[in-house]
Design a protein around this motif. Sequence first.
Motif, mmCIF file in Angstrom:
data_model
loop_
_atom_site.group_PDB
_atom_site.id
_atom_site.type_symbol
_atom_site.label_atom_id
_atom_site.label_comp_id
_atom_site.label_asym_id
_atom_site.label_seq_id
_atom_site.Cartn_x
_atom_site.Cartn_y
_atom_site.Cartn_z
ATOM 1 N N THR A 1 0.830 -1.193 0.000
ATOM 2 C CA THR A 1 0.000 0.000 0.000
ATOM 3 C C THR A 1 0.867 1.247 0.000
ATOM 4 O O THR A 1 2.084 1.177 0.190
ATOM 5 N N GLY B 1 -6.564 0.828 -5.992
ATOM 6 C CA GLY B 1 -6.309 0.755 -4.566
ATOM 7 C C GLY B 1 -6.741 2.002 -3.848
ATOM 8 O O GLY B 1 -6.978 3.055 -4.453
ATOM 9 N N LEU C 1 -7.841 -2.740 -4.056
ATOM 10 C CA LEU C 1 -9.251 -3.112 -4.088
ATOM 11 C C LEU C 1 -9.379 -4.540 -4.583
ATOM 12 O O LEU C 1 -8.417 -5.128 -5.096
ATOM 13 N N SER C 2 -10.567 -5.104 -4.458
ATOM 14 C CA SER C 2 -10.756 -6.478 -4.943
ATOM 15 C C SER C 2 -10.715 -6.533 -6.463
ATOM 16 O O SER C 2 -10.277 -7.523 -7.055
ATOM 17 N N VAL D 1 -10.556 -9.057 -0.703
ATOM 18 C CA VAL D 1 -10.916 -8.139 0.384
ATOM 19 C C VAL D 1 -12.127 -8.729 1.097
ATOM 20 O O VAL D 1 -13.251 -8.635 0.585
ATOM 21 N N GLN E 1 -13.371 -0.767 7.373
ATOM 22 C CA GLN E 1 -14.201 -0.692 6.183
ATOM 23 C C GLN E 1 -15.400 0.222 6.455
ATOM 24 O O GLN E 1 -15.870 0.318 7.595
ATOM 25 N N GLY F 1 -12.795 -0.887 -0.138
ATOM 26 C CA GLY F 1 -11.596 -1.611 0.276
ATOM 27 C C GLY F 1 -11.277 -1.249 1.715
ATOM 28 O O GLY F 1 -12.109 -0.703 2.448
ATOM 29 N N TRP F 2 -10.039 -1.541 2.119
ATOM 30 C CA TRP F 2 -9.592 -1.182 3.458
ATOM 31 C C TRP F 2 -9.207 0.295 3.490
ATOM 32 O O TRP F 2 -8.523 0.789 2.609
#
Length: 499
Positions: A134, A262, A268-269, A347, A418, A451-452
Motif C-alpha cells: 500500500t 487501490g 481493491l478487490s 478483500v 471498512q 476496500g480497506w
Amino acid sequence: METIQPIAWINQVPFYEVSMRQSMLKLHRDLPPTKIWGYNGYFPGPIFRVWRNQMIRVLWKNELPLKHFLPIDTTIHGAEKDKPEVRTVVHLHGSVTPDMSDGYPEAWFTNGFKEVGPYFSLKIYEYPNKQPATSLWYHDHAMGITRLNIYAGLAGFYIIHDTEEQSLGLPNGPFEIPLLIQDRSFHSDGSLLYPSQPDPPVADVNPSVLPDFFGDTILVNGKVWPYVEVEPRRYRFRILNGSNARFYRLSLSNGGPFVQIGTDQGLLSAPVNVTELLLAPAERADVLVDFSSSFGEEITIKNDAASPFPQGEMPDAQSTEFVMQIRVTKSLSSPDHSKLPHTLTHVPKLKESTQYKTRNLLLNMRTDEFKRNIHLLNNQLWSEPITESPRLWNVEIWSFINLTEATHPIHLHLVRFQILDRQPFDQEIYEENSKLVPTGSRVTPDPNEQGWKDTVRADPGEITRIIVPFGPYTGLYVWHCHILEHEDYEMMRPYVVIQ
C-alpha cells in the motif's frame, strides 16, 4: 523524489537515519528560493520503499532552528508559551505500528532529541511492515503545531511492496509515479505565506489559529503547477492529498478515466473506472491511466472540489482549478507489457453483528472564550478522560454523527477499517433532544471506497458508519479529523486498546 537507502543493516534489520533540516529550494522557475523544513532537507521527504514483513528501524533527528518561521497561536492546547516553539514527532500514517513508534502527539522532541511530555518518545522507531502492499505517508504530528510543521514541508511517501502485488503485472519502475498534492500561498519574495489571522480577524489573539487553510497555488511533489512527460503507455499514479484542509475532486481534461486499483490501505478487490476522483486530506488513491492512444496530447489534471467542502467556494478558474499537466511526448522506450487484471486481491467483507460494540460519536462545534469555533469529537476536549477503550481483537462499529456544515476526514491510528454506509438524519431534531431520526435510507459506499481504509469522509448531516477490527497491538493511540487546523485545535482524541 529520491528513494532513501538504509545506512546499515543491524541483525538483518535495515537501519535508516533521517534528519529534519531547514533548506532553501526552488519550487517554481519564476519564484525565488523558498525556505522549507524537510526530511533530509527535501520537500517532500525521500520515499521509503519497503517490503511486507521486513521490519525497519528509523532514527528521526530534529536538526531544525529553535524558532518557528510560521505563526504560532499559543492559546491552543499543546502550543502554550511554556513549550519550545519547534517540536516534532513523526507519524507514519496508516501504519500498523506499536504505540511507542506511532508518533503520539505529546511525544515530541526538540533539536538534540530532548524528550518531554507525559509519553516517552523513542529516538529510534520500529516499523514492522506487517500489512499488505500500500501507499502510506509519514508526516509531523506535534501537538498544537502539526498544521505548521506539515505546511513547512515535513511530509513524504512510504510505500510497502509485497509479492502478491508484484505478481499482478502492474506498471512499475519509471512508469509508477507517486503524486503528493498540496496547496500553498507565497509572498512575493518566494517565502511561504501562512496567515496569522483568519478573516475576519480575532480581536484578542494574535497570531490566531485559522478555521482551515486554503492556498492559492497547487503543488505536486513540491513543485508549483508542474508537468510530467510520459510515454504512450499505461502508467500507475499513487495519489495522496497532503493538503491542510483542501479537498480535491480530480478529473482528466481529455475526459479519460482513472482506473482505481487501490485505496488508503491497499488494493481493491477489482479495478473501478472513475471519471472523477474525490480525495479528502490524507486519503490516497492508487490509479492506472492509459496514454497509449494519446500521443502528442497535453492532458491537465483538474480539480473542482469546493473549499470548505462541500459547501464552500469553487476553485479559481485561473489557479486552483488546475493541478498539473501530463504531456504525452516521449517515444515508447519498450513495449508495454503491463496488465490490468480483472481481480486484484481478496478483500473480505466485514459484516455487522449484534455482538459488536457500537459507539455513536459526534462531530460538533462550540465557541471558545474568544468566540472562535472549536471543532470537537463527541463534544470533548483532548485533555478530558479517555472514553474509547476497545479490547484487543474486538470488532467495533463507530458511527460518526456530523452536526457541522463541513465534511471531516476522520483518521484512526493503528487500525484499518471498512465503511459500512452513510445515512442522512434530521439535524434539528437531534440538536433539540439528541434523538437520531433518519431522513433517508443507508447508502453503501461507492465501489472505489469498498476496500480497506484508514481515513473516511464523514459528510455533514449524515451518520457515517465504519467497522473496525482493533489490533494487533495494545496501547495508546489517537483518532482525529485530518483537516490539520481542526486537528490542532481540539478535534483529536486519545484512545487506548486494552488487553
